[in-house]
Write a protein that holds these residues in place. Structure first.
Motif, PDB file in Angstrom:
ATOM      1  N   LEU A   2     -76.924 -43.594  10.533  1.00 11.56           N
ATOM      2  CA  LEU A   2     -75.455 -43.093  10.928  1.00 11.56           C
ATOM      3  C   LEU A   2     -74.761 -42.434   9.668  1.00 11.56           C
ATOM      4  O   LEU A   2     -74.079 -41.510   9.903  1.00 11.56           O
ATOM      5  CB  LEU A   2     -74.749 -44.380  11.136  1.00 11.56           C
ATOM      6  N   ILE A   3     -75.033 -42.866   8.461  1.00 16.13           N
ATOM      7  CA  ILE A   3     -74.486 -42.168   7.370  1.00 16.13           C
ATOM      8  C   ILE A   3     -74.874 -40.482   7.213  1.00 16.13           C
ATOM      9  O   ILE A   3     -74.051 -39.651   7.120  1.00 16.13           O
ATOM     10  CB  ILE A   3     -74.596 -42.895   5.873  1.00 16.13           C
ATOM     11  N   ARG A   4     -76.472 -40.429   7.060  1.00 19.27           N
ATOM     12  CA  ARG A   4     -76.942 -38.908   7.287  1.00 19.27           C
ATOM     13  C   ARG A   4     -76.466 -38.255   8.457  1.00 19.27           C
ATOM     14  O   ARG A   4     -76.005 -37.093   8.272  1.00 19.27           O
ATOM     15  CB  ARG A   4     -78.321 -39.181   7.490  1.00 19.27           C
ATOM     16  N   ASP A   5     -76.186 -38.680   9.583  1.00 21.42           N
ATOM     17  CA  ASP A   5     -75.829 -37.849  10.804  1.00 21.42           C
ATOM     18  C   ASP A   5     -74.420 -37.451  10.454  1.00 21.42           C
ATOM     19  O   ASP A   5     -73.879 -36.661  10.879  1.00 21.42           O
ATOM     20  CB  ASP A   5     -75.885 -38.949  11.999  1.00 21.42           C
ATOM     21  N   ALA A   6     -73.516 -38.539   9.975  1.00 22.57           N
ATOM     22  CA  ALA A   6     -72.073 -38.431   9.594  1.00 22.57           C
ATOM     23  C   ALA A   6     -71.973 -37.101   8.617  1.00 22.57           C
ATOM     24  O   ALA A   6     -71.123 -36.325   8.811  1.00 22.57           O
ATOM     25  CB  ALA A   6     -71.351 -39.607   9.111  1.00 22.57           C
ATOM     26  N   LYS A   7     -72.832 -37.132   7.645  1.00 22.95           N
ATOM     27  CA  LYS A   7     -72.745 -36.072   6.660  1.00 22.95           C
ATOM     28  C   LYS A   7     -72.909 -34.439   7.097  1.00 22.95           C
ATOM     29  O   LYS A   7     -72.376 -33.693   6.940  1.00 22.95           O
ATOM     30  CB  LYS A   7     -73.599 -36.361   5.618  1.00 22.95           C
ATOM     31  N   ALA A   8     -73.886 -34.733   8.223  1.00 17.09           N
ATOM     32  CA  ALA A   8     -74.464 -33.454   8.762  1.00 17.09           C
ATOM     33  C   ALA A   8     -73.515 -32.951   9.837  1.00 17.09           C
ATOM     34  O   ALA A   8     -73.217 -31.782   9.838  1.00 17.09           O
ATOM     35  CB  ALA A   8     -75.813 -33.548   9.235  1.00 17.09           C
ATOM     36  N   SER A   9     -72.877 -33.993  10.581  1.00 23.29           N
ATOM     37  CA  SER A   9     -72.171 -33.324  11.481  1.00 23.29           C
ATOM     38  C   SER A   9     -70.544 -33.069  11.130  1.00 23.29           C
ATOM     39  O   SER A   9     -70.018 -31.933  11.584  1.00 23.29           O
ATOM     40  CB  SER A   9     -72.010 -34.658  12.573  1.00 23.29           C
ATOM     41  N   PHE A  10     -70.067 -33.902  10.044  1.00 19.71           N
ATOM     42  CA  PHE A  10     -68.484 -33.483   9.860  1.00 19.71           C
ATOM     43  C   PHE A  10     -68.561 -32.801   8.219  1.00 19.71           C
ATOM     44  O   PHE A  10     -67.512 -32.203   8.110  1.00 19.71           O
ATOM     45  CB  PHE A  10     -67.911 -35.025   9.449  1.00 19.71           C
ATOM     46  N   LYS A  11     -69.693 -32.831   7.643  1.00 18.75           N
ATOM     47  CA  LYS A  11     -69.689 -32.014   6.391  1.00 18.75           C
ATOM     48  C   LYS A  11     -68.534 -32.462   5.480  1.00 18.75           C
ATOM     49  O   LYS A  11     -67.746 -31.491   4.946  1.00 18.75           O
ATOM     50  CB  LYS A  11     -69.730 -30.627   6.825  1.00 18.75           C
ATOM     51  N   VAL A  12     -67.954 -33.704   5.334  1.00 16.38           N
ATOM     52  CA  VAL A  12     -66.964 -34.089   4.419  1.00 16.38           C
ATOM     53  C   VAL A  12     -67.509 -34.923   3.577  1.00 16.38           C
ATOM     54  O   VAL A  12     -68.692 -35.650   3.658  1.00 16.38           O
ATOM     55  CB  VAL A  12     -65.938 -34.690   5.534  1.00 16.38           C
ATOM     56  N   ALA A  13     -66.524 -35.455   2.733  1.00 19.93           N
ATOM     57  CA  ALA A  13     -67.049 -36.471   1.651  1.00 19.93           C
ATOM     58  C   ALA A  13     -66.641 -37.957   2.376  1.00 19.93           C
ATOM     59  O   ALA A  13     -66.037 -38.034   3.522  1.00 19.93           O
ATOM     60  CB  ALA A  13     -65.943 -36.634   0.592  1.00 19.93           C
ATOM     61  N   LEU A  14     -67.388 -39.038   2.063  1.00 17.88           N
ATOM     62  CA  LEU A  14     -67.398 -40.390   2.674  1.00 17.88           C
ATOM     63  C   LEU A  14     -67.072 -41.246   2.131  1.00 17.88           C
ATOM     64  O   LEU A  14     -67.490 -41.366   0.710  1.00 17.88           O
ATOM     65  CB  LEU A  14     -68.831 -40.557   3.401  1.00 17.88           C
ATOM     66  N   ILE A  15     -66.393 -42.325   2.309  1.00 21.98           N
ATOM     67  CA  ILE A  15     -65.715 -43.255   1.587  1.00 21.98           C
ATOM     68  C   ILE A  15     -66.269 -44.751   2.354  1.00 21.98           C
ATOM     69  O   ILE A  15     -65.594 -44.678   3.335  1.00 21.98           O
ATOM     70  CB  ILE A  15     -64.672 -43.580   1.037  1.00 21.98           C
ATOM     71  N   GLN A  16     -66.835 -45.682   1.867  1.00 26.67           N
ATOM     72  CA  GLN A  16     -66.986 -46.937   2.576  1.00 26.67           C
ATOM     73  C   GLN A  16     -66.148 -48.097   2.236  1.00 26.67           C
ATOM     74  O   GLN A  16     -65.905 -47.808   0.669  1.00 26.67           O
ATOM     75  CB  GLN A  16     -68.434 -47.349   2.697  1.00 26.67           C
ATOM     76  N   THR A  17     -65.740 -48.849   2.768  1.00 24.77           N
ATOM     77  CA  THR A  17     -64.554 -49.992   2.134  1.00 24.77           C
ATOM     78  C   THR A  17     -64.806 -51.204   2.764  1.00 24.77           C
ATOM     79  O   THR A  17     -65.674 -51.469   3.619  1.00 24.77           O
ATOM     80  CB  THR A  17     -63.239 -49.713   2.546  1.00 24.77           C
ATOM     81  N   TYR A  18     -64.677 -52.219   1.988  1.00 25.09           N
ATOM     82  CA  TYR A  18     -64.638 -53.645   2.312  1.00 25.09           C
ATOM     83  C   TYR A  18     -63.155 -54.191   2.054  1.00 25.09           C
ATOM     84  O   TYR A  18     -62.375 -53.965   1.284  1.00 25.09           O
ATOM     85  CB  TYR A  18     -65.371 -54.170   1.259  1.00 25.09           C
ATOM     86  N   ALA A  19     -62.698 -55.051   3.385  1.00 22.74           N
ATOM     87  CA  ALA A  19     -61.357 -55.289   3.278  1.00 22.74           C
ATOM     88  C   ALA A  19     -61.100 -56.624   4.100  1.00 22.74           C
ATOM     89  O   ALA A  19     -62.068 -56.897   4.745  1.00 22.74           O
ATOM     90  CB  ALA A  19     -60.357 -54.201   4.011  1.00 22.74           C
ATOM     91  N   MET A  20     -60.186 -57.201   4.084  1.00 22.51           N
ATOM     92  CA  MET A  20     -59.789 -58.299   4.790  1.00 22.51           C
ATOM     93  C   MET A  20     -58.416 -58.590   5.093  1.00 22.51           C
ATOM     94  O   MET A  20     -57.512 -58.166   4.454  1.00 22.51           O
ATOM     95  CB  MET A  20     -60.560 -59.601   4.293  1.00 22.51           C
ATOM     96  N   THR A  21     -57.912 -59.109   6.124  1.00 18.67           N
ATOM     97  CA  THR A  21     -56.554 -59.520   6.470  1.00 18.67           C
ATOM     98  C   THR A  21     -55.917 -60.223   5.343  1.00 18.67           C
ATOM     99  O   THR A  21     -54.939 -60.054   5.040  1.00 18.67           O
ATOM    100  CB  THR A  21     -56.515 -60.338   7.717  1.00 18.67           C
ATOM    101  N   GLU A  22     -56.509 -61.408   4.759  1.00 18.35           N
ATOM    102  CA  GLU A  22     -56.063 -62.183   3.624  1.00 18.35           C
ATOM    103  C   GLU A  22     -55.573 -61.511   2.469  1.00 18.35           C
ATOM    104  O   GLU A  22     -55.176 -62.065   1.539  1.00 18.35           O
ATOM    105  CB  GLU A  22     -56.761 -63.343   3.675  1.00 18.35           C
ATOM    106  N   ALA A  23     -56.306 -60.315   2.543  1.00 18.64           N
ATOM    107  CA  ALA A  23     -55.845 -59.394   1.171  1.00 18.64           C
ATOM    108  C   ALA A  23     -54.848 -58.239   1.639  1.00 18.64           C
ATOM    109  O   ALA A  23     -54.659 -57.090   0.984  1.00 18.64           O
ATOM    110  CB  ALA A  23     -57.090 -58.756   0.551  1.00 18.64           C
ATOM    111  N   THR A  24     -54.156 -58.471   2.722  1.00 23.44           N
ATOM    112  CA  THR A  24     -53.079 -57.431   3.241  1.00 23.44           C
ATOM    113  C   THR A  24     -53.882 -56.328   3.940  1.00 23.44           C
ATOM    114  O   THR A  24     -53.195 -55.127   3.947  1.00 23.44           O
ATOM    115  CB  THR A  24     -52.077 -57.012   2.121  1.00 23.44           C
ATOM    116  N   GLY A  25     -54.950 -56.518   4.033  1.00 23.17           N
ATOM    117  CA  GLY A  25     -56.072 -55.348   4.610  1.00 23.17           C
ATOM    118  C   GLY A  25     -56.232 -54.552   3.548  1.00 23.17           C
ATOM    119  O   GLY A  25     -56.824 -53.234   3.897  1.00 23.17           O
ATOM    120  N   GLY A  26     -55.870 -54.984   2.391  1.00 20.43           N
ATOM    121  CA  GLY A  26     -56.148 -53.880   1.185  1.00 20.43           C
ATOM    122  C   GLY A  26     -57.501 -53.951   1.015  1.00 20.43           C
ATOM    123  O   GLY A  26     -58.251 -54.836   0.875  1.00 20.43           O
ATOM    124  N   TRP A  27     -57.873 -52.839   0.572  1.00 19.53           N
ATOM    125  CA  TRP A  27     -59.354 -52.295   0.580  1.00 19.53           C
ATOM    126  C   TRP A  27     -59.632 -53.147  -1.073  1.00 19.53           C
ATOM    127  O   TRP A  27     -59.263 -52.799  -1.875  1.00 19.53           O
ATOM    128  CB  TRP A  27     -59.721 -50.974   0.563  1.00 19.53           C
TER     129      TRP A  27
END
Length: 526
Positions: A289-314
């Motif tokens: 999926l990451i490779r396809d996203a890079k090829a299709s959108f040709k943009v920078a990518l950032i993945q995040t981990y978040a949770m409601t208990e942290a105000t949704g803050g990444w």
């Protein structure tokens, strides 16, 4: 500085700059400031007192943020009602939050039409907006009759900004109490960590009913423009609006990202030239999926981990440079959720709360200034989650020697299906009420589109041996939301258990994932 201070400054310092884009509508920062002033005045004229919760039931519109801004100004905890909740869950949220005012969009009238008398007995004032809303009070008329600025009650950083309801282990949604300070820090640290600029256009396609609403107010920290869907998310509309609104930064969970890639590859007519960055998270993404996203959108990518208990803050970030390195020579890095942001301390601990060495898996503990105040009316759950300033996330992970965080098991057995968090015990609490169900265990099974799908493993009562999967699934109508409803039911003679009678859910999940034919889809995810 509280979020309401940011509203006033954006309105005064950038009066003509677009704050929100939604379909054919737009609103400047000055308009958002003034209209939220009017709604705040209207609520105070109706008798609102600081601390009274103000809820809304709606699909995506600009009024979602007028409502939130007014709440910020008058000290009203904001409460969103999920349109997918069945009525028992909705009324639980209204009661638990002690909501006093409820704004309802005309398109959501049918969700409460049969319960207006019950809402009235709770002392809730109903306000409607949109043609034909049928509520006792009209939003636009209230704004027309209001004048000036609302009184700003004294607030501290520890006062409530919003209550975000999430699936709970008790079978009903639990309210996560998020503070003014947490909200302000979430906004500012998110902008810094992602490198958002004042001239960015940030598209937030997710539902604002829960903590995701915080992503829709990031513009308060730098006066950038936020684009939202008109009503609800559709992949074709999103891609069209990227070009029309000149969106520079987009947010897509992996399920949406997969659909966007398929659409772009099959119909390459969209203008995506303005897009520079795509943010994704909330559920795992495969290397393909990451490779396809890079090829299709040709943009920078950032993945995040978040949770409601942290105000949704990444909490952590896998940067674009990390993605490039992973695709070039370290594919295992894509299994990481990146490095912890500078606004958090992270500690991996064992069941006794003792810190573990680097590389060992344990529970993720977090400390920072976006953490929740607690769970509303759930003192034991709060005490279990918050320990001496640390949040016990109930997520299992490990940190490597370079500081990369790897999630091993998100919230024990929580299922992430299409980026929606589903707690198995909530589903089990409903299924066990079916007369044919003697025992049930609910697990997440890999699914090619949803990431995971909810599967129920059921032991039937002898007196109901002919009960079918359709019987069990149909029982969920009106009792569970669509994401929570099992996509498949498997019948067994007995559930595997430990010596102390606990169901071996890991064993069940492995069996369902690896045995061909047990579920009607391929569980082999590339």
């Amino acid at each position: 500085m509280l979020p309401r201070d940011m509203i006033r400054r954006c309105g005064r310092n950038y009066p003509d700059k677009n704050a929100y884009l939604c379909g054919e509508r737009s609103a400047t920062w000055q308009q958002m400031d003034r209209r939220s002033d009017r709604f705040g005045v209207a609520l105070q004229k109706l008798g609102h007192r600081s601390g009274d919760a103000v809820a809304l039931l709606t699909f995506e519109t600009i009024e979602v943020y007028e409502h939130f801004f007014a709440c910020m100004k008058i000290g009203a905890p904001r409460v969103g009602l999920n349109t997918q909740y069945p009525w028992p869950e909705m009324v639980h949220v209204l009661k638990d939050s002690e909501t006093r005012y409820l704004l309802v969009h005309a398109r959501c009238r049918q969700l409460v039409a049969d319960h207006l008398a019950e809402i009235a007995t709770l002392g809730i004032t109903l306000i409607g907006y949109g043609p034909g809303h049928g509520m006792p009070l009209d939003y636009e008329q209230l704004l027309a009759d209001a004048d000036g600025e609302p009184a700003w009650p004294a607030l501290t950083g520890d006062d409530l900004l919003l209550i975000s309801y999430t699936s709970g282990t008790t079978g009903v949604p639990k309210g996560v109490m998020l503070t003014q300070e947490g909200g302000a820090n979430c906004i500012l640290h998110s902008l810094i960590s992602f490198g958002f600029a004042r001239d960015d256009v940030w598209y937030v396609p997710a539902s604002s009913a829960w903590v995701v609403v915080m992503m829709g107010v990031f513009g308060l920290g730098n006066a950038m423009t936020v684009a939202i869907p008109d009503g609800g998310f559709q992949i074709q509309n999103f891609l069209q609006e990227v070009g029309r609104f000149k969106v520079t930064v987009g947010l897509l969970v992996p399920t949406m990202l997969q659909r966007a890639i398929a659409e772009v590859q099959s119909n390459p007519v969209y203008d995506l030239s303005s897009l520079r960055l795509m943010v994704y998270g909330s559920s795992p993404a495969t290397p393909k999926l990451i490779r396809d996203a890079k090829a299709s959108f040709k943009v920078a990518l950032i993945q995040t981990y978040a949770m409601t208990e942290a105000t949704g803050g990444w909490i952590s970030y896998l940067t674009n440079a990390d993605h490039d390195k992973a695709l070039r020579d370290e594919p295992g890095l894509l299994k990481s959720v990146g490095k912890i942001g500078v606004h958090y301390d992270c500690s991996i601990r064992d069941e006794q709360g003792q810190s573990l060495p680097v590389g060992e898996a344990g529970e993720i503990w977090l400390r920072g200034n976006t953490l929740m105040k607690g769970y509303r009316n759930l003192s034991k759950a709060t005490a279990d989650a918050l320990t001496e300033g640390w949040l016990r996330t109930n997520d299992i992970g490990r940190l490597d020697e370079r500081g990369y965080l790897y999630l091993m098991d998100r919230q024990k057995f929580m299922i992430i299906t299409g980026a929606v968090n589903v707690f198995p015990t909530s589903v089990e609490a409903v299924l066990v009420e079916h007369p044919a169900v003697e025992e049930v265990a609910v697990v997440g099974v890999p699914h090619p589109e949803w990431g995971e799908a909810v599967v129920a493993v059921v032991v039937r009562r002898a007196s109901h041996a002919t009960a079918t999967a359709a019987d069990i699934a149909g029982f969920c109508d009106g009792r569970l939301s669509r994401p929570e409803t099992p996509k498949h039911v498997v019948f067994v003679a007995a559930l595997p258990k430990t010596t102390n009678a606990k169901v071996k859910k890991n064993e069940l999940k492995k069996w369902l994932s690896n045995e061909p034919g047990l579920v009607p889809w391929s569980t082999t995810i590339e």
